[in-house]
Write a protein that holds these residues in place. Structure first.
Motif, mmCIF file in Angstrom:
data_model
loop_
_atom_site.group_PDB
_atom_site.id
_atom_site.type_symbol
_atom_site.label_atom_id
_atom_site.label_comp_id
_atom_site.label_asym_id
_atom_site.label_seq_id
_atom_site.Cartn_x
_atom_site.Cartn_y
_atom_site.Cartn_z
ATOM 1 N N ALA A 115 -44.950 1.572 -25.741
ATOM 2 C CA ALA A 115 -44.839 1.537 -24.871
ATOM 3 C C ALA A 115 -45.274 2.074 -23.839
ATOM 4 C CB ALA A 115 -43.125 1.012 -24.693
ATOM 5 N N GLY A 116 -45.765 1.103 -22.661
ATOM 6 C CA GLY A 116 -46.477 1.038 -21.602
ATOM 7 C C GLY A 116 -48.048 1.492 -21.759
ATOM 8 N N ASP A 117 -48.581 1.458 -22.336
ATOM 9 C CA ASP A 117 -49.427 1.462 -23.290
ATOM 10 C C ASP A 117 -50.530 0.307 -21.858
ATOM 11 O OD1 ASP A 117 -49.728 3.758 -24.354
ATOM 12 O OD2 ASP A 117 -50.774 2.398 -26.319
ATOM 13 N N THR A 118 -51.712 0.347 -21.268
ATOM 14 C CA THR A 118 -52.546 -0.879 -21.186
ATOM 15 C C THR A 118 -54.224 -0.997 -21.511
ATOM 16 O OG1 THR A 118 -51.695 -0.145 -18.821
ATOM 17 C CG2 THR A 118 -53.864 -1.877 -18.977
ATOM 18 N N LEU A 119 -54.425 -2.720 -22.021
ATOM 19 C CA LEU A 119 -54.959 -2.838 -22.774
ATOM 20 C C LEU A 119 -55.903 -3.981 -22.462
ATOM 21 C CD1 LEU A 119 -55.947 -1.584 -25.860
ATOM 22 C CD2 LEU A 119 -54.879 -3.843 -26.532
ATOM 23 N N SER A 120 -57.467 -3.471 -21.854
ATOM 24 C CA SER A 120 -57.488 -4.576 -21.712
ATOM 25 C C SER A 120 -59.354 -4.987 -22.333
ATOM 26 C CB SER A 120 -58.293 -3.834 -19.815
ATOM 27 O OG SER A 120 -59.327 -2.717 -19.990
ATOM 28 N N PHE A 121 -59.855 -6.161 -21.696
ATOM 29 C CA PHE A 121 -61.043 -6.638 -22.663
ATOM 30 C C PHE A 121 -62.079 -7.496 -21.659
ATOM 31 C CE2 PHE A 121 -57.368 -6.973 -24.897
ATOM 32 C CZ PHE A 121 -57.618 -6.881 -26.294
ATOM 33 N N ASP A 122 -63.156 -7.198 -21.902
ATOM 34 C CA ASP A 122 -64.171 -7.579 -21.198
ATOM 35 C C ASP A 122 -64.103 -8.973 -21.485
ATOM 36 O OD1 ASP A 122 -63.695 -5.498 -18.995
ATOM 37 O OD2 ASP A 122 -65.255 -4.335 -19.361
ATOM 38 N N TYR A 123 -65.134 -10.245 -20.890
ATOM 39 C CA TYR A 123 -65.578 -11.376 -21.620
ATOM 40 C C TYR A 123 -66.107 -12.053 -20.681
ATOM 41 C CZ TYR A 123 -60.816 -13.613 -18.705
ATOM 42 O OH TYR A 123 -60.492 -14.359 -18.649
ATOM 43 N N SER A 124 -66.720 -13.378 -21.251
ATOM 44 C CA SER A 124 -67.407 -14.078 -20.445
ATOM 45 C C SER A 124 -66.579 -15.191 -21.268
ATOM 46 C CB SER A 124 -68.922 -14.266 -20.241
ATOM 47 O OG SER A 124 -69.266 -14.172 -20.757
ATOM 48 N N PHE A 125 -67.171 -15.933 -20.163
ATOM 49 C CA PHE A 125 -65.935 -18.100 -20.911
ATOM 50 C C PHE A 125 -67.665 -19.010 -19.798
ATOM 51 C CE2 PHE A 125 -64.999 -21.808 -19.768
ATOM 52 C CZ PHE A 125 -64.290 -22.830 -21.107
ATOM 53 N N ALA A 126 -68.328 -19.642 -21.607
ATOM 54 C CA ALA A 126 -69.707 -19.998 -20.101
ATOM 55 C C ALA A 126 -69.170 -21.577 -21.199
ATOM 56 C CB ALA A 126 -70.754 -19.872 -20.928
ATOM 57 N N THR A 127 -70.016 -22.261 -20.704
ATOM 58 C CA THR A 127 -69.507 -23.860 -20.917
ATOM 59 C C THR A 127 -70.385 -24.652 -20.630
ATOM 60 O OG1 THR A 127 -67.913 -26.133 -20.679
ATOM 61 C CG2 THR A 127 -68.406 -24.612 -19.231
ATOM 62 N N ARG A 128 -70.925 -26.329 -21.410
ATOM 63 C CA ARG A 128 -71.954 -27.011 -21.056
ATOM 64 C C ARG A 128 -70.822 -28.120 -20.190
ATOM 65 N NH1 ARG A 128 -76.754 -27.047 -22.127
ATOM 66 N NH2 ARG A 128 -77.337 -28.735 -22.645
ATOM 67 N N ASP A 129 -69.484 -28.180 -20.325
ATOM 68 C CA ASP A 129 -68.753 -29.403 -20.803
ATOM 69 C C ASP A 129 -68.606 -29.637 -18.881
ATOM 70 O OD1 ASP A 129 -66.463 -30.919 -20.525
ATOM 71 O OD2 ASP A 129 -65.453 -29.725 -21.775
ATOM 72 N N VAL A 130 -69.918 -29.612 -18.173
ATOM 73 C CA VAL A 130 -69.236 -30.015 -16.833
ATOM 74 C C VAL A 130 -69.498 -31.345 -16.500
ATOM 75 C CG1 VAL A 130 -70.429 -27.356 -16.469
ATOM 76 C CG2 VAL A 130 -71.791 -28.741 -16.441
ATOM 77 N N GLY A 131 -68.732 -31.720 -14.685
ATOM 78 C CA GLY A 131 -69.289 -32.520 -15.003
ATOM 79 C C GLY A 131 -68.110 -32.959 -13.510
ATOM 80 N N ALA A 132 -67.910 -34.324 -12.962
ATOM 81 C CA ALA A 132 -67.536 -34.897 -11.471
ATOM 82 C C ALA A 132 -65.674 -34.418 -11.598
ATOM 83 C CB ALA A 132 -67.301 -35.911 -10.996
ATOM 84 N N SER A 133 -65.269 -34.397 -12.375
ATOM 85 C CA SER A 133 -63.729 -33.532 -12.544
ATOM 86 C C SER A 133 -63.835 -32.860 -13.905
ATOM 87 C CB SER A 133 -62.813 -34.678 -13.252
ATOM 88 O OG SER A 133 -62.060 -34.442 -13.580
#
Length: 240
Positions: A115-133
């Motif tokens: 209890a009280g431990d802090t766990l952190s993660f480094d990540y990136s999110f990439a996509t080809r799902d781009v558009g007007a909306s």
């Protein structure tokens, strides 16, 4: 100064520093299991929604973004991705109409935390799902002991962070949480296609860091008293 006294002073100083600041440790990601297209590329765990056999990222060739040779896992089919995550069917949908989750990939990590431990993660999110909306677009997520939270979605990506076959990316991002109890935490990371099977997205995990909980004041004081008693006894023996 006697060696024993030097040792006592060092131990006390170390305990005092620890009681104020806690400490951090680097952790390798120990993957327990996974479903869908999940692979380790150059020590980076990579999860995609990319098919091995279908050309879902035209004009790229079929399988261009697939990292494992496994097909992404379908959702909403009883034994699919949501079942693996311990979620009810439809939990990964944004809504029940145009923004349903079609397929994705996920992996499970397990950590024993206090209890009280802090766990952190480094990540990136990439996509080809781009558009007007950006409504109904792909997203990445985390499930901690059965609770689903979104990490990043298409709306948080930009072309300036994109690389190679990605059209947009968040770039390196961090997520952290503090354990609210002592025990085992099952943590799932995943990524899903929303609204279609096309335009793949990718979640990359680079590592984790654990910052241990700061000891309770009473615990630190008792420890200091114990060390002080040991030092006092050793000094009395020396003076006799």
């Amino acid at each position: 100064m006697k060696p024993q006294l030097i040792l006592c002073n060092v131990l006390i100083a170390s305990l005092m520093v620890f009681s104020v600041s806690g400490h951090a440790m680097a952790n390798n990601l120990q993957v327990q299991s996974y479903r869908g297209d999940v692979g380790n590329l150059n020590n980076v765990w990579t999860l995609t929604t990319a098919s091995k056999f279908n050309q879902d990222d035209y004009p790229l060739d079929a399988g261009a973004l697939n990292v494992s040779g496994n097909e992404p896992e379908q959702t909403n089919i009883g034994t699919g991705l949501e079942n693996y995550l311990g979620l009810a069917d439809g939990s990964l949908d944004i809504d029940s109409f145009s923004a349903q989750a079609y397929e994705g990939s996920a992996m499970k990590l397990s950590f024993n935390l206090k209890a009280g431990d802090t766990l952190s993660f480094d990540y990136s999110f990439a996509t080809r799902d781009v558009g007007a909306s950006n409504i109904g677009k792909d997203y990445s997520f985390i499930v901690i002991n059965g609770k689903l939270s979104t990490l990043s979605d298409v709306g948080k990506t930009t072309a300036s962070h994109a690389s190679s076959n990605d059209l947009a990316s968040t770039g390196l991002t961090s997520f952290s949480f503090k354990a609210d109890h002592t025990g085992n935490f099952d943590i799932y990371f995943g990524v899903v296609d929303i609204g279609d099977f096309n335009a793949s997205s990718t979640l990359r995990l680079y590592g984790s860091q654990l910052v241990a909980a700061v000891p309770e004041p009473d615990t630190a004081i008792l420890s200091l008293m114990g060390l002080g008693l040991v030092c006092l006894v050793r000094r009395q023996k020396r003076d006799v």
